[in-house]
Every structure is written in C-alpha cells, then in structure tokens.
Design an enzyme around this catalytic site. Structure first.
Site, short mmCIF file in Angstrom:
data_model
loop_
_atom_site.label_atom_id
_atom_site.label_comp_id
_atom_site.label_asym_id
_atom_site.label_seq_id
_atom_site.Cartn_x
_atom_site.Cartn_y
_atom_site.Cartn_z
N ASN A 9 0.87 -1.17 0.00
CA ASN A 9 0.00 0.00 0.00
C ASN A 9 0.91 1.23 0.00
O ASN A 9 1.45 1.60 1.03
CB ASN A 9 -0.89 -0.03 1.26
CG ASN A 9 -1.78 1.19 1.37
OD1 ASN A 9 -1.85 2.01 0.45
ND2 ASN A 9 -2.44 1.33 2.51
N TRP A 10 1.07 1.80 -1.19
CA TRP A 10 1.99 2.94 -1.31
C TRP A 10 1.41 4.21 -0.68
O TRP A 10 2.10 5.21 -0.53
CB TRP A 10 2.33 3.20 -2.77
CG TRP A 10 3.19 2.15 -3.42
CD1 TRP A 10 3.58 0.95 -2.89
CD2 TRP A 10 3.78 2.21 -4.73
NE1 TRP A 10 4.37 0.27 -3.78
CE2 TRP A 10 4.50 1.01 -4.92
CE3 TRP A 10 3.76 3.15 -5.76
CZ2 TRP A 10 5.20 0.74 -6.10
CZ3 TRP A 10 4.44 2.88 -6.94
CH2 TRP A 10 5.16 1.69 -7.11
N LYS A 11 0.12 4.21 -0.38
CA LYS A 11 -0.58 5.39 0.16
C LYS A 11 -0.32 6.60 -0.76
O LYS A 11 -0.18 6.42 -1.95
CB LYS A 11 -0.14 5.65 1.60
CG LYS A 11 -0.30 4.39 2.46
CD LYS A 11 -0.26 4.65 3.92
CE LYS A 11 -0.45 3.34 4.67
NZ LYS A 11 -0.53 3.52 6.11
N HIS A 94 -9.89 1.25 4.19
CA HIS A 94 -8.67 1.45 4.99
C HIS A 94 -9.00 2.44 6.11
O HIS A 94 -9.79 3.35 5.94
CB HIS A 94 -7.56 2.00 4.10
CG HIS A 94 -6.23 2.01 4.78
ND1 HIS A 94 -5.88 2.99 5.68
CD2 HIS A 94 -5.19 1.15 4.74
CE1 HIS A 94 -4.67 2.73 6.15
NE2 HIS A 94 -4.22 1.61 5.59
N GLU A 96 -7.46 4.88 7.22
CA GLU A 96 -7.23 6.30 6.87
C GLU A 96 -8.43 6.85 6.10
O GLU A 96 -8.78 8.02 6.25
CB GLU A 96 -5.92 6.42 6.08
CG GLU A 96 -4.71 6.26 7.01
CD GLU A 96 -3.47 5.65 6.35
OE1 GLU A 96 -3.37 5.63 5.12
OE2 GLU A 96 -2.60 5.17 7.11
N GLU A 166 -6.07 -4.67 10.36
CA GLU A 166 -5.09 -3.61 10.56
C GLU A 166 -5.44 -2.81 11.82
O GLU A 166 -6.24 -1.87 11.75
CB GLU A 166 -5.07 -2.67 9.36
CG GLU A 166 -4.62 -3.33 8.08
CD GLU A 166 -3.91 -2.33 7.16
OE1 GLU A 166 -2.81 -2.64 6.73
OE2 GLU A 166 -4.46 -1.25 6.91
N GLY A 172 1.73 2.55 10.78
CA GLY A 172 2.68 3.65 10.63
C GLY A 172 3.32 4.10 11.93
O GLY A 172 3.94 5.16 11.98
N SER A 212 2.73 -1.79 10.55
CA SER A 212 4.16 -1.82 10.87
C SER A 212 4.83 -3.17 10.62
O SER A 212 5.72 -3.57 11.37
CB SER A 212 4.40 -1.35 12.31
OG SER A 212 3.98 0.00 12.47
N GLY A 233 2.53 -1.00 4.36
CA GLY A 233 2.60 0.43 4.03
C GLY A 233 4.04 0.88 3.86
O GLY A 233 4.67 0.62 2.84
N GLY A 234 4.57 1.51 4.89
CA GLY A 234 5.91 2.10 4.84
C GLY A 234 6.98 1.20 4.23
O GLY A 234 7.76 1.65 3.37
P1 PGA Z 1 2.27 0.49 7.71
O1 PGA Z 1 0.85 0.67 6.98
O2 PGA Z 1 2.87 -0.80 7.19
O3 PGA Z 1 3.07 1.69 7.27
O4 PGA Z 1 2.03 0.46 9.16
C1 PGA Z 1 0.03 -0.43 6.73
C2 PGA Z 1 -1.25 0.04 6.11
O5 PGA Z 1 -1.77 1.09 6.49
O6 PGA Z 1 -1.80 -0.63 5.22
#
Ligand code: PGA
Length: 247
Positions: A9-11, A94, A96, A166, A172, A212, A233-234
């Site tokens: 997930n590049w966001k 998600h 977010e 999640e 994050g 994470s 994500g990250g």
């Molecule tokens: P993260 O994000 O790996 O940066 O914690 C995961 C996500 O939100 O899908």
C-alpha cells in the site's frame, strides 16, 4: 489451499517518475511463484505502473474507488475506470479512509458490492483503535465492521474478497501487533466468517495482517495459522519489501 498474498500500500507516496523508479527496483526482487504480490498504487500512477507490471508476477491494485457507475462525483474513480487500466485488486475501507475521509460502514459495503460485481478483488480493512483495545472492545468492533461491511455479500462472492486486519494503533507507528495479538484477531475474523457463511467458505478466505510489518517481524507474523500474508505500508516503498515477500 488459501492464497498467500503480500500487498503493498503505497498510500499517497510516489509521483509518476518516482513510481516507475521504485517499480524498476522492486520488480526483479519480488519474483515468486507461490504467492500473490500486489502493488496498490496512487491513482495517478496506475497507468504507468500497470505498463511495467504487464507480463510480471505482480498484480496491479488501487487504494480506493467509488461505488457509483459514473456521473457527477468530482474527484472519484469508478470500478470500470480501474478495470480499464488492468487493475485487479482494490483496497476498501482502509482506516485512513474511514478516519480522515469519514467513510462509514454503509459506504464501505456499497464499495465492496460494486467491486465484486465489477470483477475486482476488494481488500477490505478492519481494525480497532488503541482506546477500543484498552477497553476490551476489539472483537466486538471487528465483528461489527465485518457484518456491516459484508452485508448481503453471498457465499460465492466472499471467496473473491480478501480481508485485512489492521489495528489502527499499529499503522505507521512502528508498534506492530505481536504475532499472538494478530493471530487472535485473524482467527476471530475466520470464526465470524464461519458464522456468517460456513466453515468451508471461511477456510477459503485469505486474511492479511497489516500495521508496521517489516522485514524483521514478517516471518513470525506470517507463520501463524490464520494469517495468510500482509498489507504493507511504509516498508513497501523500500527494497526490504522483497524480504517481506520471501518471509
Ligand atoms: P504500515 O501501513 O505498514 O506503514 O504500518 C500499513 C497500512 O496502512 O496498510
């Protein structure tokens, strides 16, 4: 046998130039036959990344879509538009999107239904806040999100849905859930699916963990019985992503 999936997930990261460069770095590193790797990229990057993924083992994914067919929905992207660029997977719900963009379970359910009927595979996210965890409300909250988000999704259709647990406090933050905490909730998700459908159906649904995940903790998390991969994500923006895929 459930599909093992590692979805990036590049966001809201990577302009077109950066996206192409990241793809060039990652693609040779994530060759695999026994897992599904998905790059969920920003809408603006979909076309160019899609061209680079053609003929590779990596699937193209989006991070959101709207549930209406077409029309006056400024700023939105339809399922048909995603399909026309070769997208196969789409992240829905998600945290977010739920928290910052105020998406609720009713909207998420409409998106899930639209994705399925259009032939896209939704990756539906669920997860609790830290307060909910501390108040011991995690499982009730997850059940509620599943029942509302998957409302009127049939037994046949749920086989084409991927779920992602999640925990919001782990996204994050660098505070990943322990493998025990993650497995407990993923096993519970499978139990709820068993209640909503049946055991055989629940056993066929891939459940991912996200929050994470990195190259150090991935192996332990993915070794758990009910965790079929990750939503990353990250760490998906770095070459280390390949180590997560191997894990
Ligand atoms: P993260 O994000 O790996 O940066 O914690 C995961 C996500 O939100 O899908």
């Amino acid at each position: 046998m459930r599909k093992k999936i590692v979805a990036a997930n590049w966001k809201m990261n990577m302009n077109v130039k950066e996206a192409k460069s990241l793809c060039k770095t990652l693609l040779p590193l994530v060759k695999t036959n026994d897992k599904t790797v998905v790059f969920c990229v920003p809408s603006i990057d979909i076309t160019e990344v899609g061209k680079m993924l053609k003929g590779t083992n990596v699937k193209l994914g989006a991070q959101n879509m709207f549930y209406e067919e077409k029309g006056a929905y400024t700023g939105e992207i339809s399922a048909d538009m995603l399909l026309s660029t070769g997208v196969e997977y789409v992240i829905i719900g998600h945290s977010e999107r739920r928290q910052i963009f105020k998406e609720n379970d009713v909207m998420i359910n409409k998106k899930i239904k639209k994705a399925i009927t259009s032939g896209l595979i939704p990756i539906m996210c669920v997860g609790e806040t830290l307060t909910q965890r501390e108040k011991n409300e995690t499982l009730d909250h997850i059940k509620n999100q599943l029942e509302k988000g998957l409302k009127s999704v049939s037994k046949e259709e749920i086989k084409n849905v991927v779920l992602a647990y999640e925990p919001i406090w782990a996204i994050g933050t660098g505070h990943t859930a322990t493998s025990k905490q993650a497995e407990e909730v993923c096993a519970y998700i499978r139990k709820v699916l068993t209640e909503m459908y049946d055991k055989k159906t629940a056993d066929e649904v891939s459940i991912l963990y996200g929050g994470s995940v990195n190259e150090k903790n991935a192996k332990e998390l993915f070794s758990k019985k009910n965790i079929d991969g990750g939503l990353i994500g990250g760490a998906s923006l770095k070459p280390e992503f390949a180590e997560i895929v191997s894990a």
